[in-house]
Design an enzyme around this catalytic site. Sequence first.
Site, short mmCIF file in Angstrom:
data_model
loop_
_atom_site.label_atom_id
_atom_site.label_comp_id
_atom_site.label_asym_id
_atom_site.label_seq_id
_atom_site.Cartn_x
_atom_site.Cartn_y
_atom_site.Cartn_z
N TYR A 94 -18.68 -34.26 38.24
CA TYR A 94 -19.43 -33.17 37.84
C TYR A 94 -20.19 -33.70 36.69
CZ TYR A 94 -17.59 -29.08 40.38
OH TYR A 94 -17.03 -28.31 41.09
N LYS B 188 -6.11 -39.35 44.61
CA LYS B 188 -6.45 -39.99 45.42
C LYS B 188 -6.38 -41.39 45.21
CE LYS B 188 -7.84 -40.45 49.90
NZ LYS B 188 -6.93 -39.91 51.17
N ASP C 251 -5.63 -35.23 50.08
CA ASP C 251 -5.51 -34.75 51.41
C ASP C 251 -4.44 -34.14 51.77
OD1 ASP C 251 -4.81 -37.37 51.14
OD2 ASP C 251 -5.80 -38.00 52.87
N ASP D 210 -11.52 -27.80 42.03
CA ASP D 210 -12.57 -26.89 42.54
C ASP D 210 -12.05 -26.49 43.93
OD1 ASP D 210 -14.86 -25.54 42.59
OD2 ASP D 210 -15.89 -27.07 43.63
N ASP E 11 -10.06 -22.83 45.56
CA ASP E 11 -10.72 -21.91 46.65
C ASP E 11 -9.57 -21.81 47.83
OD1 ASP E 11 -13.03 -21.44 45.05
OD2 ASP E 11 -14.21 -21.60 46.83
C1 IPM Z 1 -16.01 -22.98 40.12
C2 IPM Z 1 -17.08 -22.77 40.81
C3 IPM Z 1 -18.15 -23.71 40.12
C4 IPM Z 1 -17.57 -25.21 39.92
C5 IPM Z 1 -19.70 -23.72 40.05
C6 IPM Z 1 -20.27 -22.34 40.21
C7 IPM Z 1 -20.51 -24.51 39.40
O1 IPM Z 1 -17.29 -23.16 42.05
O2 IPM Z 1 -15.87 -22.38 39.07
O3 IPM Z 1 -15.00 -23.33 40.57
O4 IPM Z 1 -17.83 -25.88 40.86
O5 IPM Z 1 -16.92 -25.49 39.10
MG MG Z 2 -15.34 -23.41 42.78
#
Ligand code: IPM
Ligand code: MG
Length: 351
Positions: free
Chosen positions: A142, A189, A221, A245, A249
Amino acid sequence: MKLNIALLAGDGIGPEVINQAVKVCDALAEKYNHEINWKPALTGAAAIDAVGDPYPDETHAICANSDAVLFGAIGDPKYDNDPSAKVRPEQGLLRMRQKLGLFANVRPTFTFPSLIDKSPLKRERIEGTDLVFLRELTGGIYFGKRGREDDGDTAYDTCTYTRKEIQRLAKKGFEMAEKRSKRLCCVDKANVLESSRLWRETVQAMEKDYPEVKVSYEFVDAVAMRLVQWPSDYDVLITENLFGDILTDEASVISGSMGLMPSASIGEKIALYEPIHGSYPQAAGKDIANPLATVLSAAMLFDGFNLSEEADAIRKVVNKSLSEGIVTEDLSEGGRAYKTSEVGDWLASHI
Ligand code: IPM
Ligand code: MG
Protein backbone atom coordinates in the site's frame (compact mmCIF):
# COMPACT_ATOMS: atom_id res chain seq x y z
CA MET A 1 -15.00 10.86 31.39
CA LYS A 2 -14.59 13.76 29.01
CA LEU A 3 -13.90 12.66 25.44
CA ASN A 4 -13.04 14.68 22.37
CA ILE A 5 -13.90 12.57 19.36
CA ALA A 6 -13.11 13.59 15.79
CA LEU A 7 -16.09 12.67 13.63
CA LEU A 8 -15.26 11.84 10.03
CA ALA A 9 -18.43 10.88 8.21
CA GLY A 10 -16.81 10.66 4.76
CA ASP A 11 -18.67 9.56 1.65
CA GLY A 12 -21.65 7.54 0.47
CA ILE A 13 -23.53 6.03 3.38
CA GLY A 14 -20.85 7.32 5.78
CA PRO A 15 -22.88 10.28 7.10
CA GLU A 16 -26.02 8.17 7.62
CA VAL A 17 -24.33 5.38 9.57
CA ILE A 18 -22.20 7.82 11.56
CA ASN A 19 -25.32 9.68 12.65
CA GLN A 20 -26.72 6.52 14.21
CA ALA A 21 -23.49 5.82 16.09
CA VAL A 22 -23.57 9.39 17.42
CA LYS A 23 -27.13 8.93 18.66
CA VAL A 24 -26.16 5.73 20.46
CA CYS A 25 -23.00 7.25 21.98
CA ASP A 26 -24.87 10.35 23.14
CA ALA A 27 -27.51 8.19 24.83
CA LEU A 28 -24.75 6.20 26.47
CA ALA A 29 -22.90 9.33 27.60
CA GLU A 30 -26.05 10.59 29.23
CA LYS A 31 -26.66 7.32 31.01
CA TYR A 32 -23.09 6.89 32.26
CA ASN A 33 -22.29 10.54 32.84
CA HIS A 34 -19.67 11.07 30.19
CA GLU A 35 -19.19 14.16 28.13
CA ILE A 36 -18.56 13.59 24.44
CA ASN A 37 -17.41 16.53 22.43
CA TRP A 38 -17.84 15.65 18.73
CA LYS A 39 -15.49 17.40 16.30
CA PRO A 40 -16.75 16.95 12.74
CA ALA A 41 -14.18 17.16 9.95
CA LEU A 42 -14.07 16.58 6.20
CA THR A 43 -12.51 13.60 4.49
CA GLY A 44 -12.70 11.60 1.26
CA ALA A 45 -14.59 12.72 -1.84
CA ALA A 46 -16.55 15.14 0.33
CA ALA A 47 -13.26 16.86 1.21
CA ILE A 48 -12.04 16.81 -2.40
CA ASP A 49 -15.25 18.51 -3.48
CA ALA A 50 -14.97 21.11 -0.73
CA VAL A 51 -11.24 21.89 -0.62
CA GLY A 52 -9.52 19.71 -3.26
CA ASP A 53 -7.81 17.39 -0.76
CA PRO A 54 -9.16 14.08 0.63
CA TYR A 55 -7.37 14.56 3.97
CA PRO A 56 -6.97 18.31 4.53
CA ASP A 57 -4.44 19.61 7.09
CA GLU A 58 -7.30 20.98 9.12
CA THR A 59 -8.83 17.51 9.39
CA HIS A 60 -5.49 16.07 10.42
CA ALA A 61 -5.14 18.72 13.13
CA ILE A 62 -8.60 17.91 14.47
CA CYS A 63 -7.83 14.16 14.52
CA ALA A 64 -4.38 14.55 16.05
CA ASN A 65 -5.78 16.71 18.84
CA SER A 66 -8.68 14.40 19.68
CA ASP A 67 -8.80 11.41 22.01
CA ALA A 68 -10.06 9.15 19.22
CA VAL A 69 -11.54 9.24 15.73
CA LEU A 70 -14.85 7.77 14.62
CA PHE A 71 -14.90 7.24 10.89
CA GLY A 72 -17.69 6.36 8.43
CA ALA A 73 -16.65 5.37 4.93
CA ILE A 74 -14.67 6.62 2.00
CA GLY A 75 -15.00 6.28 -1.77
CA ASP A 76 -17.01 7.61 -4.68
CA PRO A 77 -17.68 5.89 -8.02
CA LYS A 78 -16.88 9.02 -9.98
CA TYR A 79 -13.22 8.36 -9.09
CA ASP A 80 -13.32 4.55 -9.42
CA ASN A 81 -14.29 4.84 -13.06
CA ASP A 82 -11.60 7.35 -13.88
CA PRO A 83 -8.15 5.70 -13.81
CA SER A 84 -6.53 9.05 -14.66
CA ALA A 85 -7.91 10.88 -11.61
CA LYS A 86 -5.02 12.60 -9.83
CA VAL A 87 -6.62 12.81 -6.42
CA ARG A 88 -8.69 9.95 -5.04
CA PRO A 89 -10.77 9.71 -1.88
CA GLU A 90 -8.91 6.55 -0.78
CA GLN A 91 -5.65 8.49 -0.72
CA GLY A 92 -7.19 10.45 2.14
CA LEU A 93 -7.76 7.30 4.16
CA LEU A 94 -4.26 6.01 3.51
CA ARG A 95 -2.67 9.36 4.35
CA MET A 96 -4.73 9.54 7.51
CA ARG A 97 -3.62 6.05 8.59
CA GLN A 98 -0.02 6.95 7.91
CA LYS A 99 0.00 10.44 9.44
CA LEU A 100 -1.79 9.27 12.58
CA GLY A 101 0.54 6.26 12.79
CA LEU A 102 -2.33 3.75 12.88
CA PHE A 103 -0.22 0.66 12.30
CA ALA A 104 -2.49 -2.05 13.70
CA ASN A 105 -5.95 -2.68 12.31
CA VAL A 106 -7.99 -4.88 14.63
CA ARG A 107 -10.80 -6.66 12.80
CA PRO A 108 -12.79 -9.13 14.87
CA THR A 109 -15.03 -11.75 13.26
CA PHE A 110 -17.77 -13.31 15.31
CA THR A 111 -21.23 -14.69 14.77
CA PHE A 112 -24.51 -13.42 16.14
CA PRO A 113 -26.68 -16.25 17.45
CA SER A 114 -29.82 -14.77 15.87
CA LEU A 115 -28.15 -14.40 12.47
CA ILE A 116 -26.28 -17.62 12.13
CA ASP A 117 -28.56 -18.89 9.37
CA LYS A 118 -28.03 -15.68 7.36
CA SER A 119 -24.49 -16.72 6.59
CA PRO A 120 -24.08 -18.58 3.30
CA LEU A 121 -21.85 -20.97 5.25
CA LYS A 122 -23.20 -23.95 7.12
CA ARG A 123 -24.22 -23.42 10.75
CA GLU A 124 -22.07 -26.25 12.05
CA ARG A 125 -18.98 -24.74 10.44
CA ILE A 126 -19.35 -21.22 11.76
CA GLU A 127 -21.10 -21.60 15.11
CA GLY A 128 -18.87 -20.24 17.85
CA THR A 129 -16.45 -18.47 15.52
CA ASP A 130 -14.56 -15.82 17.45
CA LEU A 131 -11.39 -14.73 15.77
CA VAL A 132 -9.57 -11.48 15.27
CA PHE A 133 -7.33 -10.25 12.53
CA LEU A 134 -4.52 -7.89 13.24
CA ARG A 135 -3.77 -6.36 9.90
CA GLU A 136 -0.62 -4.26 9.49
CA LEU A 137 -1.92 -0.94 8.19
CA THR A 138 0.84 1.51 7.38
CA GLY A 139 3.32 -0.54 5.38
CA GLY A 140 3.65 -3.10 2.64
CA ILE A 141 2.47 -2.74 -0.93
CA TYR A 142 0.00 0.00 0.00
CA PHE A 143 2.86 2.35 0.77
CA GLY A 144 5.75 0.93 -1.28
CA LYS A 145 7.40 2.42 -4.31
CA ARG A 146 5.06 2.33 -7.29
CA GLY A 147 5.03 3.69 -10.79
CA ARG A 148 5.20 3.20 -14.52
CA GLU A 149 8.22 2.49 -16.65
CA ASP A 150 8.99 5.07 -19.33
CA ASP A 151 7.15 3.08 -21.99
CA GLY A 152 3.96 3.56 -20.00
CA ASP A 153 3.03 -0.07 -20.60
CA THR A 154 4.69 -1.48 -17.52
CA ALA A 155 3.58 -0.74 -13.96
CA TYR A 156 4.90 -1.85 -10.58
CA ASP A 157 4.02 -1.75 -6.88
CA THR A 158 6.50 -2.92 -4.29
CA CYS A 159 6.01 -4.55 -0.91
CA THR A 160 8.56 -3.48 1.69
CA TYR A 161 8.64 -4.28 5.41
CA THR A 162 11.17 -3.53 8.11
CA ARG A 163 11.79 -5.80 11.09
CA LYS A 164 10.60 -2.98 13.38
CA GLU A 165 7.26 -2.68 11.58
CA ILE A 166 6.72 -6.41 11.87
CA GLN A 167 7.75 -6.49 15.52
CA ARG A 168 5.36 -3.78 16.68
CA LEU A 169 2.42 -5.44 14.95
CA ALA A 170 3.40 -8.94 16.12
CA LYS A 171 3.80 -7.66 19.70
CA LYS A 172 0.15 -6.59 19.66
CA GLY A 173 -0.75 -10.00 18.26
CA PHE A 174 1.11 -11.91 20.95
CA GLU A 175 -0.39 -9.72 23.68
CA MET A 176 -3.87 -10.22 22.32
CA ALA A 177 -3.38 -13.98 22.02
CA GLU A 178 -2.19 -14.09 25.64
CA LYS A 179 -5.48 -12.55 26.72
CA ARG A 180 -7.58 -14.83 24.51
CA SER A 181 -7.11 -18.51 23.75
CA LYS A 182 -3.33 -18.25 23.30
CA ARG A 183 -3.22 -19.20 19.65
CA LEU A 184 -1.55 -16.97 17.11
CA CYS A 185 -1.40 -17.56 13.37
CA CYS A 186 1.12 -15.70 11.26
CA VAL A 187 -0.28 -15.47 7.74
CA ASP A 188 2.29 -15.00 5.00
CA LYS A 189 3.53 -16.21 1.65
CA ALA A 190 6.99 -17.19 2.80
CA ASN A 191 7.28 -19.87 0.13
CA VAL A 192 7.53 -17.08 -2.47
CA LEU A 193 8.02 -13.60 -1.00
CA GLU A 194 11.16 -12.29 0.71
CA SER A 195 9.14 -9.82 2.78
CA SER A 196 7.11 -12.78 4.08
CA ARG A 197 10.31 -14.59 5.02
CA LEU A 198 11.26 -11.57 7.12
CA TRP A 199 7.82 -11.71 8.78
CA ARG A 200 8.28 -15.36 9.64
CA GLU A 201 11.84 -14.92 10.88
CA THR A 202 10.84 -11.94 13.05
CA VAL A 203 7.79 -13.61 14.59
CA GLN A 204 9.74 -16.83 15.23
CA ALA A 205 12.38 -14.86 17.13
CA MET A 206 9.65 -13.32 19.34
CA GLU A 207 8.09 -16.65 20.32
CA LYS A 208 10.43 -17.16 23.30
CA ASP A 209 9.08 -13.99 24.96
CA TYR A 210 5.54 -15.38 24.95
CA PRO A 211 5.97 -18.99 26.07
CA GLU A 212 2.22 -19.51 26.60
CA VAL A 213 1.28 -18.60 23.05
CA LYS A 214 1.21 -21.34 20.47
CA VAL A 215 2.17 -19.91 17.07
CA SER A 216 1.33 -21.41 13.70
CA TYR A 217 2.64 -20.22 10.35
CA GLU A 218 0.36 -20.59 7.37
CA PHE A 219 0.43 -19.47 3.76
CA VAL A 220 -2.17 -16.90 2.83
CA ASP A 221 -3.73 -19.00 0.07
CA ALA A 222 -4.29 -21.88 2.48
CA VAL A 223 -5.73 -19.53 5.10
CA ALA A 224 -8.14 -18.11 2.50
CA MET A 225 -9.49 -21.63 2.10
CA ARG A 226 -9.42 -22.82 5.71
CA LEU A 227 -10.92 -19.59 7.04
CA VAL A 228 -14.34 -20.36 5.57
CA GLN A 229 -13.95 -24.12 6.02
CA TRP A 230 -12.91 -24.25 9.68
CA PRO A 231 -13.06 -20.72 11.11
CA SER A 232 -13.04 -22.00 14.70
CA ASP A 233 -9.48 -23.23 14.16
CA TYR A 234 -8.36 -19.61 14.37
CA ASP A 235 -8.04 -17.17 17.23
CA VAL A 236 -5.64 -14.28 16.56
CA LEU A 237 -4.23 -13.86 13.06
CA ILE A 238 -1.49 -11.40 12.19
CA THR A 239 -0.72 -10.44 8.65
CA GLU A 240 0.57 -7.77 6.31
CA ASN A 241 -1.55 -5.01 4.85
CA LEU A 242 -2.86 -6.41 1.54
CA PHE A 243 -3.39 -9.98 2.77
CA GLY A 244 -5.30 -8.51 5.70
CA ASP A 245 -7.44 -6.35 3.45
CA ILE A 246 -8.51 -9.36 1.40
CA LEU A 247 -8.94 -11.89 4.20
CA THR A 248 -11.03 -9.58 6.39
CA ASP A 249 -13.58 -9.04 3.61
CA GLU A 250 -13.70 -12.79 3.22
CA ALA A 251 -14.09 -13.29 6.97
CA SER A 252 -17.06 -10.92 7.10
CA VAL A 253 -19.08 -13.54 5.20
CA ILE A 254 -18.94 -15.72 8.31
CA SER A 255 -20.96 -13.19 10.29
CA GLY A 256 -23.66 -13.01 7.63
CA SER A 257 -23.31 -9.38 6.59
CA MET A 258 -20.50 -6.97 5.98
CA GLY A 259 -22.77 -4.38 7.52
CA LEU A 260 -22.01 -5.85 10.93
CA MET A 261 -18.25 -5.88 11.22
CA PRO A 262 -16.47 -3.15 13.19
CA SER A 263 -12.78 -2.35 13.38
CA ALA A 264 -10.24 -0.36 15.32
CA SER A 265 -7.03 1.07 13.91
CA ILE A 266 -4.54 1.57 16.66
CA GLY A 267 -1.41 3.68 16.82
CA GLU A 268 1.00 4.72 19.55
CA LYS A 269 -1.05 7.79 20.47
CA ILE A 270 -4.48 7.67 18.95
CA ALA A 271 -6.97 5.13 17.63
CA LEU A 272 -9.55 5.31 14.89
CA TYR A 273 -12.74 3.29 14.82
CA GLU A 274 -14.53 2.43 11.60
CA PRO A 275 -16.79 -0.18 10.01
CA ILE A 276 -14.96 -2.50 7.64
CA HIS A 277 -17.50 -1.91 4.87
CA GLY A 278 -17.11 0.71 2.18
CA SER A 279 -19.18 3.71 1.18
CA TYR A 280 -21.93 1.69 -0.61
CA PRO A 281 -22.71 4.58 -2.98
CA GLN A 282 -25.80 2.89 -4.44
CA ALA A 283 -27.50 3.28 -1.07
CA ALA A 284 -26.27 6.77 -0.21
CA GLY A 285 -28.99 9.11 0.99
CA LYS A 286 -31.67 6.39 0.95
CA ASP A 287 -31.68 5.71 4.68
CA ILE A 288 -31.37 1.95 4.07
CA ALA A 289 -27.77 1.10 4.99
CA ASN A 290 -27.05 -1.07 8.00
CA PRO A 291 -25.58 1.14 10.75
CA LEU A 292 -24.55 -1.71 13.06
CA ALA A 293 -20.92 -2.01 11.97
CA THR A 294 -20.42 1.65 12.85
CA VAL A 295 -22.35 1.34 16.10
CA LEU A 296 -20.22 -1.69 17.03
CA SER A 297 -17.11 0.30 16.09
CA ALA A 298 -18.25 2.85 18.67
CA ALA A 299 -18.39 -0.02 21.19
CA MET A 300 -14.74 -0.75 20.37
CA LEU A 301 -14.04 2.95 21.00
CA PHE A 302 -15.38 2.66 24.54
CA ASP A 303 -13.30 -0.50 24.99
CA GLY A 304 -10.30 1.58 23.94
CA PHE A 305 -10.83 3.81 27.00
CA ASN A 306 -11.35 0.76 29.25
CA LEU A 307 -15.04 1.60 29.51
CA SER A 308 -16.08 -2.00 29.04
CA GLU A 309 -19.45 -1.68 30.75
CA GLU A 310 -20.41 0.99 28.24
CA ALA A 311 -19.05 -1.07 25.35
CA ASP A 312 -21.01 -4.10 26.51
CA ALA A 313 -24.16 -2.00 26.81
CA ILE A 314 -23.85 -1.19 23.09
CA ARG A 315 -23.23 -4.80 22.13
CA LYS A 316 -26.17 -5.90 24.21
CA VAL A 317 -28.58 -3.47 22.60
CA VAL A 318 -27.31 -4.44 19.14
CA ASN A 319 -27.95 -8.11 19.90
CA LYS A 320 -31.41 -7.21 21.15
CA SER A 321 -32.20 -5.32 17.93
CA LEU A 322 -31.08 -8.33 15.90
CA SER A 323 -33.10 -10.86 17.84
CA GLU A 324 -36.18 -8.61 17.76
CA GLY A 325 -35.83 -8.04 14.02
CA ILE A 326 -35.21 -4.29 14.20
CA VAL A 327 -32.96 -4.53 11.17
CA THR A 328 -32.29 -2.85 7.85
CA GLU A 329 -33.17 -4.46 4.53
CA ASP A 330 -29.92 -6.43 4.19
CA LEU A 331 -31.05 -8.57 7.13
CA SER A 332 -34.84 -8.26 7.07
CA GLU A 333 -35.57 -11.16 4.70
CA GLY A 334 -39.32 -10.97 4.26
CA GLY A 335 -39.84 -9.18 7.56
CA ARG A 336 -40.12 -5.44 7.95
CA ALA A 337 -37.07 -3.54 6.72
CA TYR A 338 -36.35 -0.69 9.11
CA LYS A 339 -34.70 2.50 7.94
CA THR A 340 -31.13 3.29 9.00
CA SER A 341 -32.39 6.14 11.17
CA GLU A 342 -35.11 4.00 12.73
CA VAL A 343 -32.57 1.40 13.79
CA GLY A 344 -30.42 4.18 15.29
CA ASP A 345 -33.40 5.66 17.17
CA TRP A 346 -34.37 2.24 18.48
CA LEU A 347 -30.85 1.50 19.69
CA ALA A 348 -30.46 4.90 21.35
CA SER A 349 -33.80 4.63 23.12
CA HIS A 350 -32.98 1.12 24.37
CA ILE A 351 -29.61 2.12 25.78
C1 IPM B 1 -10.37 -1.22 3.94
C2 IPM B 1 -10.62 -0.64 2.58
C3 IPM B 1 -9.47 0.31 2.23
C4 IPM B 1 -8.20 -0.53 2.18
C5 IPM B 1 -9.65 1.08 0.91
C6 IPM B 1 -10.93 1.89 0.90
C7 IPM B 1 -8.47 1.94 0.60
O1 IPM B 1 -10.79 -1.63 1.63
O2 IPM B 1 -10.29 -0.44 4.90
O3 IPM B 1 -10.27 -2.44 4.03
O4 IPM B 1 -7.89 -1.14 1.16
O5 IPM B 1 -7.50 -0.55 3.19
MG1 MG C 1 -10.82 -3.59 2.44
